[in-house]
Design an enzyme around this catalytic site. Structure first.
Site, PDB file in Angstrom:
ATOM      1  N   ALA A  68      38.267  35.247  26.571  1.00 54.08           N
ATOM      2  CA  ALA A  68      38.930  34.499  25.251  1.00 54.08           C
ATOM      3  C   ALA A  68      39.301  32.916  25.317  1.00 54.08           C
ATOM      4  O   ALA A  68      39.665  32.680  26.762  1.00 54.08           O
ATOM      5  CB  ALA A  68      40.127  35.160  24.597  1.00 54.08           C
ATOM      6  N   GLY A 111      38.025  38.562  28.040  1.00 53.32           N
ATOM      7  CA  GLY A 111      37.348  39.304  27.055  1.00 53.32           C
ATOM      8  C   GLY A 111      36.050  39.215  27.080  1.00 53.32           C
ATOM      9  O   GLY A 111      35.334  39.936  26.560  1.00 53.32           O
ATOM     10  N   GLU A 114      35.370  42.254  28.683  1.00 57.20           N
ATOM     11  CA  GLU A 114      35.349  43.277  27.533  1.00 57.20           C
ATOM     12  C   GLU A 114      34.428  43.318  26.598  1.00 57.20           C
ATOM     13  O   GLU A 114      34.149  44.232  26.105  1.00 57.20           O
ATOM     14  CB  GLU A 114      36.764  43.170  26.584  1.00 57.20           C
ATOM     15  CG  GLU A 114      37.906  43.306  27.503  1.00 57.20           C
ATOM     16  CD  GLU A 114      39.253  42.810  27.020  1.00 57.20           C
ATOM     17  OE1 GLU A 114      39.590  41.631  26.833  1.00 57.20           O
ATOM     18  OE2 GLU A 114      40.254  43.857  26.670  1.00 57.20           O
ATOM     19  N   GLU A 134      43.772  38.534  32.774  1.00 52.95           N
ATOM     20  CA  GLU A 134      44.530  38.069  31.840  1.00 52.95           C
ATOM     21  C   GLU A 134      45.951  37.708  32.345  1.00 52.95           C
ATOM     22  O   GLU A 134      46.725  37.173  31.922  1.00 52.95           O
ATOM     23  CB  GLU A 134      44.522  38.810  30.572  1.00 52.95           C
ATOM     24  CG  GLU A 134      43.008  38.829  29.796  1.00 52.95           C
ATOM     25  CD  GLU A 134      42.153  40.003  30.244  1.00 52.95           C
ATOM     26  OE1 GLU A 134      42.156  40.296  31.323  1.00 52.95           O
ATOM     27  OE2 GLU A 134      41.329  40.156  29.532  1.00 52.95           O
TER      28      GLU A 134
HETATM   29  N1  CO8 Z   1      39.039  29.481  27.974  1.00 50.26           N
HETATM   30  C1  CO8 Z   1      39.250  28.142  27.558  1.00 50.26           C
HETATM   31  N2  CO8 Z   1      38.237  27.396  28.348  1.00 50.26           N
HETATM   32  C2  CO8 Z   1      37.705  27.650  29.406  1.00 50.26           C
HETATM   33  C3  CO8 Z   1      37.904  29.269  29.849  1.00 50.26           C
HETATM   34  C4  CO8 Z   1      38.749  29.863  29.082  1.00 50.26           C
HETATM   35  N3  CO8 Z   1      38.820  31.208  29.283  1.00 50.26           N
HETATM   36  N4  CO8 Z   1      37.180  29.361  31.108  1.00 50.26           N
HETATM   37  C5  CO8 Z   1      36.620  28.037  31.063  1.00 50.26           C
HETATM   38  N5  CO8 Z   1      36.857  27.303  30.261  1.00 50.26           N
HETATM   39  C6  CO8 Z   1      36.562  25.768  30.196  1.00 50.26           C
HETATM   40  C7  CO8 Z   1      37.629  25.195  31.206  1.00 50.26           C
HETATM   41  O1  CO8 Z   1      38.646  24.532  30.462  1.00 50.26           O
HETATM   42  C8  CO8 Z   1      36.616  23.748  31.553  1.00 50.26           C
HETATM   43  O2  CO8 Z   1      36.781  22.740  30.184  1.00 50.26           O
HETATM   44  P1  CO8 Z   1      36.992  21.325  30.689  1.00 50.26           P
HETATM   45  O3  CO8 Z   1      35.311  20.557  31.363  1.00 50.26           O
HETATM   46  O4  CO8 Z   1      36.925  20.540  29.412  1.00 50.26           O
HETATM   47  O5  CO8 Z   1      37.932  21.087  31.672  1.00 50.26           O
HETATM   48  C9  CO8 Z   1      35.289  24.380  31.527  1.00 50.26           C
HETATM   49  O6  CO8 Z   1      35.302  25.685  30.760  1.00 50.26           O
HETATM   50  C10 CO8 Z   1      34.511  24.620  32.761  1.00 50.26           C
HETATM   51  O7  CO8 Z   1      35.559  25.166  33.624  1.00 50.26           O
HETATM   52  P2  CO8 Z   1      36.004  24.937  35.107  1.00 50.26           P
HETATM   53  O8  CO8 Z   1      35.848  23.586  35.345  1.00 50.26           O
HETATM   54  O9  CO8 Z   1      37.103  25.912  35.391  1.00 50.26           O
HETATM   55  O10 CO8 Z   1      34.669  25.675  35.679  1.00 50.26           O
HETATM   56  P3  CO8 Z   1      34.604  26.570  37.127  1.00 50.26           P
HETATM   57  O11 CO8 Z   1      33.148  26.894  37.525  1.00 50.26           O
HETATM   58  O12 CO8 Z   1      35.324  25.444  38.163  1.00 50.26           O
HETATM   59  O13 CO8 Z   1      35.666  27.667  36.989  1.00 50.26           O
HETATM   60  C11 CO8 Z   1      36.125  29.906  35.667  1.00 50.26           C
HETATM   61  C12 CO8 Z   1      34.985  28.884  36.291  1.00 50.26           C
HETATM   62  C13 CO8 Z   1      36.326  30.583  37.299  1.00 50.26           C
HETATM   63  C14 CO8 Z   1      35.534  30.871  35.040  1.00 50.26           C
HETATM   64  C15 CO8 Z   1      37.332  29.416  35.325  1.00 50.26           C
HETATM   65  O14 CO8 Z   1      37.144  28.395  34.168  1.00 50.26           O
HETATM   66  C16 CO8 Z   1      38.433  30.035  35.004  1.00 50.26           C
HETATM   67  O15 CO8 Z   1      39.173  30.765  35.658  1.00 50.26           O
HETATM   68  N6  CO8 Z   1      38.635  30.311  33.524  1.00 50.26           N
HETATM   69  C17 CO8 Z   1      39.602  31.277  32.708  1.00 50.26           C
HETATM   70  C18 CO8 Z   1      39.258  32.579  33.111  1.00 50.26           C
HETATM   71  C19 CO8 Z   1      40.332  33.431  32.368  1.00 50.26           C
HETATM   72  O16 CO8 Z   1      41.472  33.672  32.840  1.00 50.26           O
HETATM   73  N7  CO8 Z   1      39.956  34.372  31.524  1.00 50.26           N
HETATM   74  C20 CO8 Z   1      40.739  35.150  30.819  1.00 50.26           C
HETATM   75  C21 CO8 Z   1      41.389  34.400  29.435  1.00 50.26           C
HETATM   76  S1  CO8 Z   1      42.120  35.297  28.636  1.00 50.26           S
HETATM   77  C22 CO8 Z   1      41.302  36.744  27.693  1.00 50.26           C
HETATM   78  O17 CO8 Z   1      40.202  36.751  28.100  1.00 50.26           O
HETATM   79  C23 CO8 Z   1      42.331  37.489  26.844  1.00 50.26           C
HETATM   80  C24 CO8 Z   1      41.505  38.375  25.969  1.00 50.26           C
HETATM   81  C25 CO8 Z   1      42.442  39.199  25.256  1.00 50.26           C
HETATM   82  C26 CO8 Z   1      41.948  39.961  23.982  1.00 50.26           C
HETATM   83  C27 CO8 Z   1      40.579  40.003  23.834  1.00 50.26           C
HETATM   84  C28 CO8 Z   1      40.388  38.530  22.906  1.00 50.26           C
HETATM   85  C29 CO8 Z   1      38.701  38.058  23.004  1.00 50.26           C
END
Ligand code: CO8
Length: 260
Positions: A68, A111, A114, A134
């Site tokens: 998400a 998400g 999921e 999460e």
């Molecule tokens: N949300 C928002 N932005 C994101 C997300 C995210 N989940 N993942 C990546 N991005 C964005 C980053 O902020 C970044 O943006 P910017 O260039 O503007 O700074 C861009 O994508 C690239 O990301 P990274 O620079 O971090 O790229 P890396 O290749 O270094 O890392 C990762 C990739 C490992 C995927 C890393 O971005 C990461 O850890 N992302 C978050 C993963 C996470 O925590 N996911 C869970 C989110 S919570 C959730 O899903 C709740 C579900 C609840 C119910 C269901 C509803 C859908």
């Protein structure tokens, strides 16, 4: 095309097969509200389209979907979260009567995983990374992650993944049983499409009945589910495709299914 429509791209690469591409590459395909609403619209359209027999959903080389969108949630109150009623959007995917195949390259997190768990077959590339992280941002899965995983891989592995947020490889996810097949990264989409082609060549009523029983049976008692299975089988005896399939076998020719 508008930004909103661009978040999800719909293609028809071959007869009876639809290809859905998540398209927010700069955000690792994070699922913001726009994307989720558009995805629900696309799935509603595909569900109603009787020409479609199988759907493939994919992201890009780097990410299926990294969860998400955290920017969409950081300032969101509990009441706002409730009022989003995102369960209605997810249901558009899980209620699709046609089989849906996830073609996963890169990250399928939170998400994003999921979303894949809402589909029916998951083909992942060797380099794919899957997890429910999460907990690390102070929340938990909310689109079926705890329940679909617990029902698929059991309590102990689900606890490990959801409580630690550990991200695992496609091979490990395959060993646990929530990835259907692992292939080289470059072959993920073609493998998913060729699986879709095979399913699309099957009699569609049988395909839909199988999906319904596999999805809903486990929520019922074993006796109830076995009854559901028998009834679905008996209903198929009313179809033209059952007659065609069996006659073609006995006449040693290729069947020609009409979907009736
Ligand atoms: N949300 C928002 N932005 C994101 C997300 C995210 N989940 N993942 C990546 N991005 C964005 C980053 O902020 C970044 O943006 P910017 O260039 O503007 O700074 C861009 O994508 C690239 O990301 P990274 O620079 O971090 O790229 P890396 O290749 O270094 O890392 C990762 C990739 C490992 C995927 C890393 O971005 C990461 O850890 N992302 C978050 C993963 C996470 O925590 N996911 C869970 C989110 S919570 C959730 O899903 C709740 C579900 C609840 C119910 C269901 C509803 C859908």
């Amino acid at each position: 095309m508008s930004d909103y429509q661009d978040t999800v791209l719909l293609e028809r690469p071959e007869e009876h097969v639809a290809l859905v591409r998540l398209n927010r590459p700069k955000a690792r395909n994070a699922l913001n509200m726009q994307l989720r609403q558009r995805l629900a619209e696309v799935f509603q359209e595909l569900s109603a389209d009787t020409d479609v027999r199988c759907v493939v959903i994919t992201g890009n080389e780097e990410a299926f979907a990294a969860g998400a969108d955290i920017r969409d949630m950081v300032d969101t109150s509990a009441v706002e979260m409730y009022l989003r009623h995102t369960e209605r959007l997810w249901r558009a995917v899980s209620d699709c009567p046609h089989p849906v195949i996830s073609a996963v390259n890169g990250y399928a997190l939170g998400g994003g995983l999921e979303l894949a768990l809402n589909t029916d077959i998951i083909i992942a590339g060797e380099g794919a990374k899957l997890g429910q992280p999460e907990v690390r941002v102070g929340i938990m899965p909310g689109a079926g992650g705890t329940q679909r995983l617990a029902r698929t891989i059991g309590k102990y592995q689900t606890m490990r993944l959801t409580l630690t947020g550990e991200i695992i490889s496609a091979q490990e996810a395959f060993s646990m049983g929530f990835v259907s097949k692992v292939v080289p990264d470059a072959e993920v989409l073609e493998t998913a499409l060729s699986t879709a082609r095979t399913i699309a060549s099957m009699p569609p009523l049988a395909v839909e009945q199988i999906k319904e029983v596999v999805v809903h049976g486990p929520d019922a008692s074993l006796e109830g589910a076995l009854l559901m299975e028998r009834k679905a089988l008996q209903v198929l005896f009313a179809s033209d495709d059952k007659v065609e399939g069996m006659k073609a076998f006995l006449e040693k020719r290729k069947p020609s299914f009409s979907g009736r």
